[in-house]
Structure formats: structure tokens, C-alpha cells
Design a protein around this motif. Structure first.
Motif, PDB file in Angstrom:
ATOM      1  N   MET A 212       0.260  18.620   0.621  1.00 40.85           N
ATOM      2  CA  MET A 212       0.244  18.628   2.082  1.00 40.85           C
ATOM      3  C   MET A 212      -0.108  20.013   2.603  1.00 40.85           C
ATOM      4  O   MET A 212      -0.851  20.155   3.578  1.00 40.85           O
ATOM      5  CB  MET A 212       1.599  18.171   2.626  1.00 40.85           C
ATOM      6  N   VAL A 213       0.419  21.043   1.966  1.00 39.17           N
ATOM      7  CA  VAL A 213       0.092  22.413   2.352  1.00 39.17           C
ATOM      8  C   VAL A 213      -1.350  22.726   1.971  1.00 39.17           C
ATOM      9  O   VAL A 213      -2.093  23.350   2.742  1.00 39.17           O
ATOM     10  CB  VAL A 213       1.054  23.416   1.681  1.00 39.17           C
ATOM     11  N   HIS A 214      -1.749  22.293   0.801  1.00 39.20           N
ATOM     12  CA  HIS A 214      -3.113  22.536   0.325  1.00 39.20           C
ATOM     13  C   HIS A 214      -4.149  21.915   1.248  1.00 39.20           C
ATOM     14  O   HIS A 214      -5.199  22.519   1.538  1.00 39.20           O
ATOM     15  CB  HIS A 214      -3.267  21.982  -1.097  1.00 39.20           C
ATOM     16  N   ASP A 215      -3.868  20.692   1.738  1.00 36.35           N
ATOM     17  CA  ASP A 215      -4.850  19.954   2.540  1.00 36.35           C
ATOM     18  C   ASP A 215      -4.867  20.381   4.005  1.00 36.35           C
ATOM     19  O   ASP A 215      -5.894  20.224   4.679  1.00 36.35           O
ATOM     20  CB  ASP A 215      -4.564  18.453   2.468  1.00 36.35           C
ATOM     21  N   ARG A 216      -3.770  20.925   4.516  1.00 32.98           N
ATOM     22  CA  ARG A 216      -3.665  21.178   5.950  1.00 32.98           C
ATOM     23  C   ARG A 216      -3.607  22.652   6.336  1.00 32.98           C
ATOM     24  O   ARG A 216      -3.901  23.003   7.478  1.00 32.98           O
ATOM     25  CB  ARG A 216      -2.430  20.460   6.503  1.00 32.98           C
ATOM     26  N   ALA A 217      -3.214  23.501   5.410  1.00 36.95           N
ATOM     27  CA  ALA A 217      -3.058  24.922   5.745  1.00 36.95           C
ATOM     28  C   ALA A 217      -4.324  25.698   5.390  1.00 36.95           C
ATOM     29  O   ALA A 217      -5.082  25.300   4.498  1.00 36.95           O
ATOM     30  CB  ALA A 217      -1.862  25.509   5.001  1.00 36.95           C
ATOM     31  N   PRO A 218      -4.577  26.823   6.083  1.00 33.75           N
ATOM     32  CA  PRO A 218      -5.692  27.698   5.690  1.00 33.75           C
ATOM     33  C   PRO A 218      -5.508  28.181   4.257  1.00 33.75           C
ATOM     34  O   PRO A 218      -4.387  28.232   3.740  1.00 33.75           O
ATOM     35  CB  PRO A 218      -5.599  28.855   6.686  1.00 33.75           C
ATOM     36  N   SER A 219      -6.597  28.562   3.629  1.00 34.80           N
ATOM     37  CA  SER A 219      -6.554  28.963   2.228  1.00 34.80           C
ATOM     38  C   SER A 219      -5.590  30.124   1.988  1.00 34.80           C
ATOM     39  O   SER A 219      -4.810  30.117   1.034  1.00 34.80           O
ATOM     40  CB  SER A 219      -7.961  29.356   1.760  1.00 34.80           C
ATOM     41  N   TYR A 225       1.900  30.766   0.219  1.00 37.02           N
ATOM     42  CA  TYR A 225       2.949  29.775  -0.045  1.00 37.02           C
ATOM     43  C   TYR A 225       3.190  29.623  -1.545  1.00 37.02           C
ATOM     44  O   TYR A 225       4.335  29.607  -2.007  1.00 37.02           O
ATOM     45  CB  TYR A 225       2.521  28.448   0.575  1.00 37.02           C
ATOM     46  N   MET A 226       2.126  29.545  -2.325  1.00 36.02           N
ATOM     47  CA  MET A 226       2.255  29.350  -3.763  1.00 36.02           C
ATOM     48  C   MET A 226       2.758  30.614  -4.470  1.00 36.02           C
ATOM     49  O   MET A 226       3.322  30.532  -5.571  1.00 36.02           O
ATOM     50  CB  MET A 226       0.910  28.931  -4.359  1.00 36.02           C
ATOM     51  N   LEU A 227       2.567  31.774  -3.870  1.00 34.78           N
ATOM     52  CA  LEU A 227       3.039  33.017  -4.473  1.00 34.78           C
ATOM     53  C   LEU A 227       4.532  33.239  -4.261  1.00 34.78           C
ATOM     54  O   LEU A 227       5.106  34.162  -4.848  1.00 34.78           O
ATOM     55  CB  LEU A 227       2.252  34.211  -3.913  1.00 34.78           C
TER      56      LEU A 227
END
Length: 288
Positions: A212-219, A225-227
Motif C-alpha cells: 500500500m505504501v509502495h503503490d501510493r507513496a512517492p518513491s 519508510y522501508m529504512l
């Protein structure tokens, strides 16, 4: 000559001098006593006692499952959502308990701090031990559920669990040393920690999928977020308990890179927390 020989004696230590976390291993007996004290006072006067270690996560899981999973359709696209949800809750609960307990550890042991010398790091480390003991019932319950659903163990899953556990413990202890030291002089530190914990569940893939974050948030936001070390730890818990039961679900790209950065950030946080703790430690007895 006698004084000179004492000064040259390699076994001579200046009274009240501590080497930080290294000394925790030297005072193992005191650490054991603090662990016993923490366990005995945790549910002192409680009728249910240790049962609360099961009731709290169960109530938390039920609330999130009904609101997020059913009412908000958060389980859409996430097979075996209850297992996904509970494995994330277990990870975040451990982080929350360690950080909350370590932040309050020095202040809660003010009587010992004011009366005798011992490495002050013993208090937050003992708080970590108590949190791990309360983590066990939740982990055992999760393990029982996934075993019932056909989960089988592998070396990769063991490694993922251990690394996730290390990230949580080291990251939370580092933050706990930092805020625990500041909390001695400024009680606002505990309120700041409460803010961190309020966001912790939502800032990692516990109630929703990382996709959901991958598809909707800026790169840039997705990579930030992943860090987050807690994101890596939660994802590793998912890889341990949930992913084997849902092997067809997409896996984050570059996860091992994010995990490596998460481990590095956790240990950097621990070093910074220890440095701040040692810097402020001499004034603990006067300010507490």
C-alpha cells in the motif's frame, strides 16, 4: 611507595567508575536480582497476574482485526490476515515494552541510584530482560497458531526471526538509554516516548501491507519508510511466521538491503544512547 603501587596496580579501579554496558556482564548477579524484582512487581496485587500477558495482546488483536480488517477491509489482498496482523503486533509490542520500560528504568530505581554505586545501565538492561519474558507468551501463542495452520520451520526463518529480534532489542535499548537519561532531569522524555509509541504501529506494516505504501507513496517516502528499523523487524517477523503460509504474496525488493541499513541504524542508535547516558549519568543521583 604503597600509594604508588596501588596506582600502578592494573586491578585497581576508581570507586564509582563505570565502563557502561560492558560492566553489565560483570554484575550478572545484580542483573538477576533486578530481573526477579521486575517480574515480581510487574503484576503485584493483581488477581490474574501473568494472564494479562495474554489478555492484552489478544484484546489489541481483536480490536485491530475488527476495525481495520473487517470494517475498513484492511484484510483485502492479504491472505491469512489474522496471522499477518498478530505477527506484526507481537513485534511492535516488544519494541514498545522495551522502550517504555527502559525510559523509566532509572527513575523507577531511584532508591538504589541514590544509595549505592552500580552501573546504571543495569536498570535498562534488566528492563529489556523483563520485556523479553513477557514477550514469550505472545510468541508461543503465535507459534501455536501457525503450527496448527501447517507452518514448518527452516533455517531461513530462524535467521529472519533472530535478526528481527536483534533489531528490535538493540534499537529500543538505544532509544531507551537516550530517553532514560534525559528522563532523569526532564520528565517530558516519557511523553515524547509515548508519541513515538503512538506512531510505531502505524509507521510499520502491522495493520496493512507494505504494498500500500509502495503503490501510493512517492518513491522517496517509500524508501524512508522501508529504512525504518522497525519496518525491517516487522517484515522479518512476517517472513518468519506468515510468509511461509502465503508463499505467493509479493516480497519487498531490496529487503536485505533495508534490513542491513536497519541493523546499522539500530547499533548507531545504541552507541549514541550509551554516550548520552554516560554523559548525563554523574548527575543522576542529584537530579532524580
Amino acid at each position: 611507595m604503597a600509594n604508588e603501587s596501588i596506582l600502578l596496580d592494573p586491578e585497581f579501579d576508581t570507586p564509582g567508575k563505570s565502563r557502561g554496558l560492558i560492566d553489565v556482564f560483570k554484575y550478572r548477579y545484580l542483573l538477576t536480582l533486578l530481573l526477579k524484582k521486575g517480574m515480581s512487581t510487574r503484576y503485584y496485587g493483581s488477581v490474574l497476574g501473568w494472564v494479562w500477558s495474554y489478555i492484552r495482546p489478544a484484546a489489541q488483536f481483536l480490536m485491530y482485526y475488527i476495525v481495520v480488517g473487517i470494517i475498513m477491509n484492511g484484510d483485502r489482498g492479504v491472505p491469512l490476515f489474522p496471522v499477518y496482523l498478530f505477527s506484526g503486533i507481537v513485534a511492535v509490542n516488544l519494541f514498545s515494552e522495551i522502550l517504555r520500560n527502559t525510559t523509566a528504568a532509572v527513575v523507577d530505581n531511584r532508591a538504589l541510584v541514590q544509595k549505592i554505586f552500580l552501573p546504571r545501565e543495569l536498570f535498562p538492561v534488566a528492563a529489556v530482560g523483563v520485556a523479553l519474558l513477557h514477550f514469550l507468551p505472545q510468541a508461543i501463542l503465535l507459534l501455536a497458531v501457525v503450527l496448527f495452520l501447517g507452518w514448518t520451520i527452516s533455517l531461513a526463518q530462524i535467521a529472519a526471526f533472530v535478526v528481527g529480534l536483534i533489531i528490535i532489542i538493540v534499537f529500543a535499548l538505544g532509544l531507551g538509554l537516550l530517553f532514560g537519561a534525559v528522563n532523569v532531569a526532564y520528565r517530558d522524555a516519557r511523553n515524547f516516548v509515548d508519541l513515538i509509541l503512538m506512531f510505531a504501529t502505524w509507521a510499520s506494516p502491522v495493520l496493512y501491507s507494505w504494498t500500500m505504501v509502495h503503490d501510493r507513496a512517492p518513491s522517496w517516502l517509500f524508501h524512508t519508510y522501508m529504512l525504518n528499523p522497525l519496518t525491517s523487524a516487522v517484515q522479518l517477523f512476517h517472513d518468519t511466521f506468515w510468509q511461509p503460509l502465503a508463499p505467493d504474496v509479493a516480497h519487498p525488493d531490496l529487503l536485505m538491503t533495508y534490513v542491513g541499513v536497519g541493523v546499522a541504524i539500530s547499533f548507531i542508535t545504541l552507541v549514541v544512547g550509551q554516550l548520552v547516558f554516560r554523559k548525563l549519568e554523574p548527575a543522576f543521583a542529584q537530579r532524580i
